[in-house]
Write a protein that holds these residues in place. Sequence first.
Motif, PDB file in Angstrom:
ATOM      1  N   ARG A  86       2.936   9.672  -4.772  1.00 24.74           N
ATOM      2  CA  ARG A  86       3.059  10.992  -4.138  1.00 24.74           C
ATOM      3  C   ARG A  86       4.362  11.665  -4.550  1.00 24.74           C
ATOM      4  O   ARG A  86       4.427  12.894  -4.682  1.00 24.74           O
ATOM      5  N   TYR A 121       0.835  -1.196   0.000  1.00 23.53           N
ATOM      6  CA  TYR A 121       0.000   0.000   0.000  1.00 23.53           C
ATOM      7  C   TYR A 121       0.870   1.245   0.000  1.00 23.53           C
ATOM      8  O   TYR A 121       0.745   2.126  -0.851  1.00 23.53           O
ATOM      9  N   HIS A 146      -6.772  10.196   0.387  1.00 19.13           N
ATOM     10  CA  HIS A 146      -5.449  10.498  -0.155  1.00 19.13           C
ATOM     11  C   HIS A 146      -5.361  11.973  -0.571  1.00 19.13           C
ATOM     12  O   HIS A 146      -6.211  12.477  -1.288  1.00 19.13           O
ATOM     13  N   ILE A 163      -8.457   3.892  -3.918  1.00 29.04           N
ATOM     14  CA  ILE A 163      -7.854   5.188  -4.255  1.00 29.04           C
ATOM     15  C   ILE A 163      -8.828   6.337  -4.038  1.00 29.04           C
ATOM     16  O   ILE A 163      -8.472   7.496  -4.246  1.00 29.04           O
ATOM     17  N   LEU A 197       1.588   4.164  -2.889  1.00 39.50           N
ATOM     18  CA  LEU A 197       1.155   5.538  -2.602  1.00 39.50           C
ATOM     19  C   LEU A 197       2.339   6.492  -2.478  1.00 39.50           C
ATOM     20  O   LEU A 197       2.282   7.625  -2.965  1.00 39.50           O
TER      21      LEU A 197
END
Length: 818
Positions: A618, A610, A635, A631, A614
């Motif tokens: 990012r 995960y 976030h 998603i 991410l």
Amino acid sequence: MERVQFMTQGYGAEPLHRYCDVSLPVPLDQIFTYEMPETLRHRVRRGCRILVPFGARKLTGIVLRTHNDKPDRETRNALQLLGEEPALDEELLSLGTWIANYYCSPLGEVLRAMTPLAAEVRRGRVWALTDSGRQAARQLLIGAPESDPTVHILSLLDHQSLTESYLERKTPEAKKVLRSLQRKGFVIVEDTAAERDPLRAPSLKLIVEFKTRVDGEKLRKAERELISFLELHPGAHNLAEVEALVKDASTAARGLKRRGLVELSVQTTHLGTPDIRPPHELNPHQQAALGTIESFLDKKQFQTILLQGVTGSGKTEIYLRAIDATLAQGRSTLMLVPEIALTPAVSGQFLHRFGDRVAILHSAFSDTERAEQWRRIRAGKAQVVVGTRSSIFAPVQNLGLIVVDEEHDGSYKQEENPRYNGRDVAVVRAHAAGAVVILGSATPSLESRHNAEKEKYLLIELPERIARRPMPEVEIVDMRQEFLETRKQNSFSRRMLDVIGARIDANEQVMVLLNRRGFSTFAACRSCGERMECVNCAVTMTYHHRDRRMLCHYCNYADRPPKKCLKCGSDHMHFLGTGSEKVEEELHLAFPKARITRMDRDTVSGKRRYETILHGFRAHEYDILVGTQMIAKGHDIPNVTLVCVVSADVGLGMPDFRAAERTFQLLTQVAGRAGRGDLPGNVILQTINPEHYAIRLASMQDYRGFYDKELQFRRMMRYPPFAALANVMVRSVNQQQAIDISSEIGRFFGPLVKDVKVLGPAEAPIPRLKTEFRYQLLLKAASRKRLNELLHNLRAFAEERHWPPTSLVIDVDPLSLL
């Protein structure tokens, strides 16, 4: 006359209790009484964990009462106390009792879910010869070759009982041979259980604390060497690394710990990279919201607050400052997040803000790691607990605040016994503790918003984004018109591909949502129309291209993709439908230079996947993130300026009264991922139902409009929040048994339900699941008390009829009717 023991010989001494009532993790509404050995009578207290015999098994239960009331039937002896301190205090025991009563679950199963300490009991099996087996062994062993697996097992067992693990090490075919011998009556097996050393974990830190001088102590060579090493290198050390430098360091460390010379503790690992963002200045809406929350915290009294803020309105910063205020009062906090995918990002912020006072609880950790975090919390070393649904049972001391982020999310509801809703349990626990509970969401559940309208909850709204950032502009693409113009059944419209290309060229990032896993939804024969179904479930199997297999998403049964139709033998097999894996592949073809990654249950099976995905997205290591609902929520990635929904209709056709609400919430949440930085955001929704109110109002970000529209439907059809709901499911591998039981339930409800509406019995929407046939009845009642009474009467009736304990499933306040 029975001899009564006293704790002391003095006047007024209290007698030691001889018996204890224990709640066991079995599907029975029953408390079991055991006699305690004399060595336990002065140690066992209410809430302690205790090991007891149950049939041929040994189970861990929770002590509910100790007493001297001799039972009517013969009792068995309790075996072992697991921990001197009660695992559950009075507050948590009361909460467990409420859950068992409200959700009609056996108390033992509820209490098991509340104590994540299963890893601390080492279980095994011990095999021994019977008298007939001993005779057979002596006959077989005469002249028989030792290489024969059966002979080898019998020779090993001829002199002593042995564990299954030992026999497997000696003979690879041990399991098969033992089962054969058991069928012949030559061997018997006994389950064993013993307390495991909680410090025998894969990763340990050795923390040194000299409590007494070593001079004069008799120490083994390894212990002396370890002490010398620690004196030369003070501080904390990983035990595995020390083992490479000091022989037998692990054994020596445990010996020294028993003498009180060193301290051992489990090395805890926090998932996630801290998302370090300095606290921003609160806008007037945030300041007003925080001021209201702090006023209730100062009063130290129960209050439920529904914090409804548009996506990007700064709810997390309010949570953090409310936690600061709670800690300043010397009280503790619980923070619940709905998805495991959110936990790394959230925990990173919390660890940066609150340091070692944070404990993380969720299923990505091993049993040992969870148990260690649980013990830190109980010892008061962690005042801020962050985790998913089951974190609501954390043994937090002096609780002052509970935050439930994304309170509408369906993952707060447990889909197996006990079938509790973490959000609702949070409200009940806060009420008992005199704490404030904040339910936060951009799209609250209709029940929560209705409670706010009825003034059961206090509603606080955040109507605008921080820094006055604009809400994203949403565009709907009618895929019916797209087909008429292109005469092609494409996954992506021309408009969506054009906009994605423009954003990649501008060095911006894109999120693409399709809430369906796999490559193709199903495989069908073009000749006869037969679809490939799961052998265990009445559902079609999904094709996964990467693994080259057909997979059932309910029971995980897998098979090879069919080359021929199993029904007619035709070679014309066709794969239909689109999943997130296919979307990723088509995007690679459309944008060969783009960096694309995918996040769904298939790609994040690893413990840290995960956060890896991410964090990479990012850091702009990828241009496009494809995914399912994972998603859609929580976030905050500033460079995402475009969100694309491949099919906004997924879920709308489900046979469930919450289908429209779920669709509205998902679309609104995923749209909120766009434009959270300095650049404005855009959203494209592809649909074949552009007129549907859930899609139309989600595109307008109009929660109030959806709430009013959906509430009319709920009121007219008597669905929550205008009725209490329960789903009664009957399941059995024998279809006739399932039909008979569901028919009996229908007759049972007949004369009792003047004020309760009963729908069914009828075949469940998924009539067969994991080899079990399923029939259900839906109960609607104006009075929740009356519904609860009726359900408990049903459980009593089931016990009278001696139905299999697992055949009846009662789901109170169900979120899904499938």
